[in-house]
Write an enzyme that holds these catalytic residues in place. Structure first.
Site, PDB file in Angstrom:
ATOM      1  N   GLY B 240       0.956  -1.419   0.153  1.00 12.68           N
ATOM      2  CA  GLY B 240       0.614  -0.149   0.098  1.00 12.68           C
ATOM      3  C   GLY B 240       0.875   1.243   0.157  1.00 12.68           C
ATOM      4  O   GLY B 240       1.186   1.749  -0.928  1.00 12.68           O
ATOM      5  N   GLY B 468       1.544  -6.486   4.043  1.00  9.27           N
ATOM      6  CA  GLY B 468       3.253  -6.606   3.975  1.00  9.27           C
ATOM      7  C   GLY B 468       4.035  -6.419   5.426  1.00  9.27           C
ATOM      8  O   GLY B 468       4.971  -6.433   5.472  1.00  9.27           O
ATOM      9  N   THR B 469       2.762  -5.526   6.084  1.00  6.19           N
ATOM     10  CA  THR B 469       3.872  -5.275   7.475  1.00  6.19           C
ATOM     11  C   THR B 469       3.626  -6.364   8.251  1.00  6.19           C
ATOM     12  O   THR B 469       4.835  -6.295   9.441  1.00  6.19           O
ATOM     13  CB  THR B 469       2.808  -4.236   8.101  1.00  6.19           C
ATOM     14  OG1 THR B 469       1.550  -4.190   7.795  1.00  6.19           O
ATOM     15  CG2 THR B 469       2.800  -3.067   7.181  1.00  6.19           C
ATOM     16  N   GLY B 510      -0.060   1.462  12.828  1.00  3.35           N
ATOM     17  CA  GLY B 510      -1.520   0.499  13.107  1.00  3.35           C
ATOM     18  C   GLY B 510      -1.014  -0.551  14.653  1.00  3.35           C
ATOM     19  O   GLY B 510      -2.127  -0.470  15.669  1.00  3.35           O
ATOM     20  N   ASN B 589       9.083  -8.288  17.085  1.00  2.18           N
ATOM     21  CA  ASN B 589       9.486  -9.449  16.126  1.00  2.18           C
ATOM     22  C   ASN B 589      10.969  -8.235  15.032  1.00  2.18           C
ATOM     23  O   ASN B 589      10.004  -8.547  14.021  1.00  2.18           O
ATOM     24  CB  ASN B 589       8.246 -10.044  15.106  1.00  2.18           C
ATOM     25  CG  ASN B 589       9.057 -10.888  13.996  1.00  2.18           C
ATOM     26  OD1 ASN B 589      10.139 -11.169  13.544  1.00  2.18           O
ATOM     27  ND2 ASN B 589       7.971 -12.647  14.141  1.00  2.18           N
ATOM     28  N   PRO B 590      11.884  -9.047  15.511  1.00  4.27           N
ATOM     29  CA  PRO B 590      12.536  -8.485  14.832  1.00  4.27           C
ATOM     30  C   PRO B 590      13.321  -8.725  13.610  1.00  4.27           C
ATOM     31  O   PRO B 590      13.805  -7.928  13.045  1.00  4.27           O
ATOM     32  CB  PRO B 590      13.919  -8.998  15.874  1.00  4.27           C
ATOM     33  CG  PRO B 590      13.642  -9.071  17.022  1.00  4.27           C
ATOM     34  CD  PRO B 590      11.509  -9.687  17.045  1.00  4.27           C
ATOM     35  N   GLN B 596      10.548  -4.080   7.529  1.00  4.91           N
ATOM     36  CA  GLN B 596      10.154  -3.687   7.570  1.00  4.91           C
ATOM     37  C   GLN B 596      10.659  -1.882   7.055  1.00  4.91           C
ATOM     38  O   GLN B 596      10.825  -1.675   5.810  1.00  4.91           O
ATOM     39  CB  GLN B 596       8.830  -2.886   7.944  1.00  4.91           C
ATOM     40  CG  GLN B 596       8.269  -2.534   7.668  1.00  4.91           C
ATOM     41  CD  GLN B 596       6.641  -2.236   8.576  1.00  4.91           C
ATOM     42  OE1 GLN B 596       7.226  -2.374  10.063  1.00  4.91           O
ATOM     43  NE2 GLN B 596       5.732  -1.558   8.685  1.00  4.91           N
ATOM     44  N   GLU B 662       7.412   3.950   8.612  1.00  2.57           N
ATOM     45  CA  GLU B 662       7.782   4.399   7.729  1.00  2.57           C
ATOM     46  C   GLU B 662       9.203   5.402   7.662  1.00  2.57           C
ATOM     47  O   GLU B 662       9.876   5.816   6.539  1.00  2.57           O
ATOM     48  CB  GLU B 662       6.304   6.040   7.712  1.00  2.57           C
ATOM     49  CG  GLU B 662       5.132   5.186   6.857  1.00  2.57           C
ATOM     50  CD  GLU B 662       4.015   5.879   7.266  1.00  2.57           C
ATOM     51  OE1 GLU B 662       3.411   7.356   6.389  1.00  2.57           O
ATOM     52  OE2 GLU B 662       3.580   6.192   8.428  1.00  2.57           O
TER      53      GLU B 662
END
Lengths: 180, 699
Positions: B240, B468-469, B510, B589-590, B596, B662
């Protein structure tokens, strides 16, 4: 080919033969997705620019959005669904999961098919633009990250999973080298 | 730095592969355009041939006799929409599709052709005769455009701290430069797609979006339906990055088709249509003035940004946001100007505002360091603030200095010769650069339900999105910790608007927002006595707890380090090394978090070197609306990237986490641009740093 612009063809996909009546303009990608419900192959651009639709034709990678379905008759087509036909994931797929070689997953089918084809190309001795000595058998030269990046550059990933994909491909290549 | 003492599981903080991994690597994960459906029809969008004007006629007569065609919808027969339906900042004309004969921008949808098969629909769409009167248009952005006006201040008032002019006048060292960034496109690999149908009196949809509930609410409002008449599901979404945050044209048009033709309709945008119809990061022009004492103490930051906008919908590209929180200084002034043009309304792209803003601010900081003769790392450390320089609020966890120091150590920064154009390897020039960033973090209301099942397992339901995050996987860990059980006892359902109001996968809010609701529900469930032989469900909507007041400055931070090579003959810049140190609170979660932020850095690499939406002023259209012309990084552009996290726990945030979506993107362009300066001695204040720009500067 019939007069109405359609053809009766048979496509052999993942070891199964399918009889189809297709519009001659139908791409292999659309035939896979719309006629055979094999939606693992993705349409990211429909112009051969992103690689999300990559499948294997007789073991060679092609972008299925630029391949006509009628032209794929007589070939052995392998899609992502065929990489683990009996449900057991192959080492490359497991490496993608363990090393996090994807995020959204949309380019993943293409990356996987491309990687399978790429590893076979290297093993067959085909050089790439990154191969230092193109006169020699490329399979004798080590498959390193630079080679993998060059050979995989037709497969875009906007999530930016590239470093993990390269690691997954190299790990798989190492395992294959051990078992050869 | 540590989690609360009563945390007993290792659920949070442990690397685990994605729960949906097996589906995604075997092609079984179904995205919005992948669901087989009985009686499905296909809609193809026809777009405007002009950049501004009026539709004179759409003659569908020839098309209606073509094979398989069910019909054509245009402004004369499409369902009416509520003009007050709201986008990000009030009524949004980009959603008012097929409502009038007015054409506000190139690529505007003017008709939807629906047919039995995708081929029949495409053939008919190609044949549809659309006649338009072209009106003069203006798509050329400049900061001093006469139509420019102050941007909305919904994301924060302009800063007016101290006397900027006086401080600049008395500063012995001043930087005063302008920076330019082009239109950029999110370019998620999955084109926007939706399938809509009616089930009884209920509108159902599979849609490609970042927040199923928000999209359902907007869809209901747009079509004047009750919220419970709409259900939107988005189980798997192919990326997205901001572009799927709003109700998109694919779902509006698919809904119209399903209403008009009484059967399921699927609309998938072409890649070209995604470029033309979906909001891009607007072009920006920024003037940054920094004043400092000779010891490097900042006296003033003046950050004035302008960006392009459409009259159809408000948008704020909040470029100066970082200038309000990163550095201590006596005076800060920020201004934002919006320039209305005949464009697709711009929208969010990963790190909106902050990303182009960081390129300007962190380039200017590098220029200041150069003029002061102070190491760029040291300059930043010398200006660490004690409290928010604009807000006056204390900081929450702030580990920017730790990111800078640890990043510098790993990168080998201290052996760097600060002088530019000193390092050569063969014919290549080599340089290094860095940038510091902050990215605001907070939690917004969401609804979570948790059911304690009779077999000892738990089912968590929340309308979160996984684009996808990795949120599906992360939220299982958060729920396991909150319930004090192992992750294997948690099942999760997400991405369904029927699960109730929830924040979307946007704004890096989120995970904190969803974690908040899950934590509250888990706490109440644990405190509630219940009969273990019967399932019991607790539902919490954190809207009841949300105050909207923030008493501390809570931000994620990062330091980005880049090493580039520049070929002076060809102008080719290659990123050879990229390292990011991040302070994002507790890392759930490393494995996934690292992916990301690395992905974010790669998007920043694209911004620095490749990405540029090129608009033809004569036609008003983007001329490179495909991946052959709009270049995003490919495998060969991307080196192995190192990213890691400083230990941190943010007490003001649920589960101690801050957003990570981001911040990877924000600082990367400046770090690379600063490295290019170090390699060549030449500043690039215009992105992207194209080959021709490098060659021209070198000449």
């Amino acid at each position: 080919m019939n007069d109405d612009g359609r053809s009766d063809i048979s496509l052999r996909v993942n070891d199964v033969t399918h009889g189809l009546n297709v519009d001659n303009r139908t791409t292999l990608l659309d035939a896979l997705r719309d006629a055979l419900d094999l939606t693992g192959s993705k349409k990211g651009c429909d112009r051969g620019q992103c690689g999300a639709c990559t499948v294997l034709l007789d073991g060679r990678r092609v972008v299925s959005c630029l391949t006509l379905a009628v032209a794929a008759e007589g070939t052995e087509i392998t899609t992502v669904e065929g990489l683990a036909p009996d449900g057991e994931l192959r080492p490359l797929q497991r490496a993608f999961i363990q090393l996090d070689g994807f995020q959204c997953g949309y380019c993943t089918s293409g990356q996987l098919c491309s990687a399978v084809g790429m590893l076979a190309e290297h093993a067959a001795g085909w050089p790439s633009a990154a191969t230092v000595d193109v006169s020699a058998d490329a399979s004798a030269q080590e498959l390193d990250a630079v080679e993998v990046r060059e050979r995989m550059s037709g497969n875009l990933c906007r999530c930016g999973a590239y470093p993990s994909i390269v690691r997954a491909v190299l790990e798989t290549a190492d395992q294959q080298a051990v078992t050869r | 730095m540590n989690a609360p003492a009563d945390v007993i599981t290792d659920a949070v903080g442990t690397s685990r592969p994605r729960l949906e991994g097996p589906e995604k690597v075997s092609g079984r994960a179904r995205y919005a355009a992948d669901h087989p459906m009985h009686d499905l029809a296909f809609g193809v969008v026809v777009t405007s041939p002009v950049a501004r004007g009026r539709i004179r006629d759409i003659d569908a007569s020839a098309v209606l006799t073509m094979p398989g065609v069910l019909g054509v919808l245009d402004h004369r027969n499409a369902p009416r929409l509520d003009p007050q339906a709201s986008g990000f900042f009030g009524p949004d004309g980009s959603m008012q599709l097929l409502q009038s004969d007015s054409i506000p921008h190139a690529g505007r949808a003017v008709a939807l052709v629906v047919a039995q098969t995708p081929h029949e629909a495409q053939a008919a769409a190609d044949a549809l005769a659309v006649t338009c009167d072209a009106h003069p248009h203006d798509t050329t952005f400049t900061a001093d455009h006469p139509a420019g006006r102050a941007a909305l201040t919904v994301l924060g008032e302009d800063a007016n701290v101290g006397d900027v002019d006086a401080e600049l006048a008395s500063s012995p060292v001043v930087v005063d430069e302008r920076y330019f960034t082009p239109e950029e496109h999110c370019s998620a690999m999955e084109p926007h797609a939706a399938t809509a149908w009616w089930d009884g009196g209920r509108l159902q949809a599979f849609d490609s979006n970042q927040g199923a509930f928000d999209v359902a609410r907007t869809l209901a409002s747009l079509f004047s339906l009750e919220l419970d008449q709409v259900r939107v599901r988005s189980e798997h979404v192919g990326g997205g990055f901001g572009s799927k945050g709003l109700l998109g044209p694919q779902l509006i048009l698919a809904t119209m088709g399903s209403m008009a033709f009484g059967r399921p309709v699927r609309v998938t945008l072409t890649r070209r249509q995604v470029f033309l119809m979906i909001g891009m990061r607007p072009a920006t022009e920024q003037r940054v003035r920094l004043g400092a004492d000779t010891d490097g103490s900042l006296r003033a930051i003046d950050h004035q940004a302008a960006f392009e906008i459409s009259p159809l919908a408000e948008w704020v590209e909040n470029c100066p946001e970082g200038s309000k929180v990163l550095y201590a200084t006596r005076a800060i002034r920020t201004r934002i100007t919006a320039v209305p043009l005949d464009l697709t309304p711009p929208g969010p792209m990963r790190g909106p505002g902050l990303t182009p803003g960081s390129f300007a601010l962190e380039s200017a900081m590098d220029e200041l360091a150069e003029r002061l003769g102070i190491d760029p790392l040291e300059l930043r450390l010398r200006n660490e603030p004690a409290v928010g320089p604009v807000s006056g609020l204390p900081y929450g966890s702030r580990n920017l200095a730790a990111c800078l120091r640890e990043g510098a150590r790993r990168f080998g920064w201290h052996s760097r010769d600060p002088r530019p154009r000193r390092r050569r390897e063969g014919h290549l020039l080599v340089g290094t650069g860095l940038a510091a960033t902050a990215f605001g973090s907070s939690a917004f209301p969401s609804t979570a339900s948790i059911t304690a099942e009779t077999d000892g397992s738990y089912t968590v339901r929340i309308a979160a999105s996984d684009i996808g995050t990795g949120s599906r996987t992360a939220l299982v860990a958060i729920a396991a910790e909150a319930l004090r059980v192992g992750t294997e006892r948690i099942r999760i359902r997400i991405a369904d608007s029927d699960l109730g109001p929830a924040w979307s996968a946007s704004g890096s809010r989120g995970t904190p927002s969803w974690a908040w609701a899950i934590n509250e529900a888990a706490t109440r469930l644990r405190e509630q006595p219940h009969d273990p032989t019967r399932p019991v469900t607790v539902t919490v909507d954190t809207a009841e707890l949300f105050t909207g007041r923030f008493v501390r400055e809570v931000h994620a931070y990062s330091a980005i380090f880049a090493e580039v090579t520049v070929d002076p003959a060809t102008g080719e810049v290659r990123t050879r090394r990229l390292l990011g140190m991040f302070a994002i609170g507790r890392v759930v979660n490393p494995l996934l978090a690292r992916s990301q932020v690395i992905g974010g850095m790669i998007m920043g690499l694209g911004m620095a070197l490749h990405e540029e939406g090129v608009r033809d002023p004569v036609s008003g259209r983007q001329v490179n609306a495909d991946f052959a012309g709009y270049h995003i990084p490919a495998h060969a552009d991307v080196p192995d990237i190192e990213a890691d996290f400083v230990p941190e726990y943010e007490p003001d945030e649920p589960s101690g986490v801050k957003g990570a979506g981001e911040i990877g993107t924000v600082g990367t362009a400046a770090a690379i641009a600063n490295a290019v300066w170090h390699a060549t001695g030449l500043r690039h204040r215009v992105l992207p740093i194209r080959l021709d720009r490098v060659v021209e500067e070198m000449a």
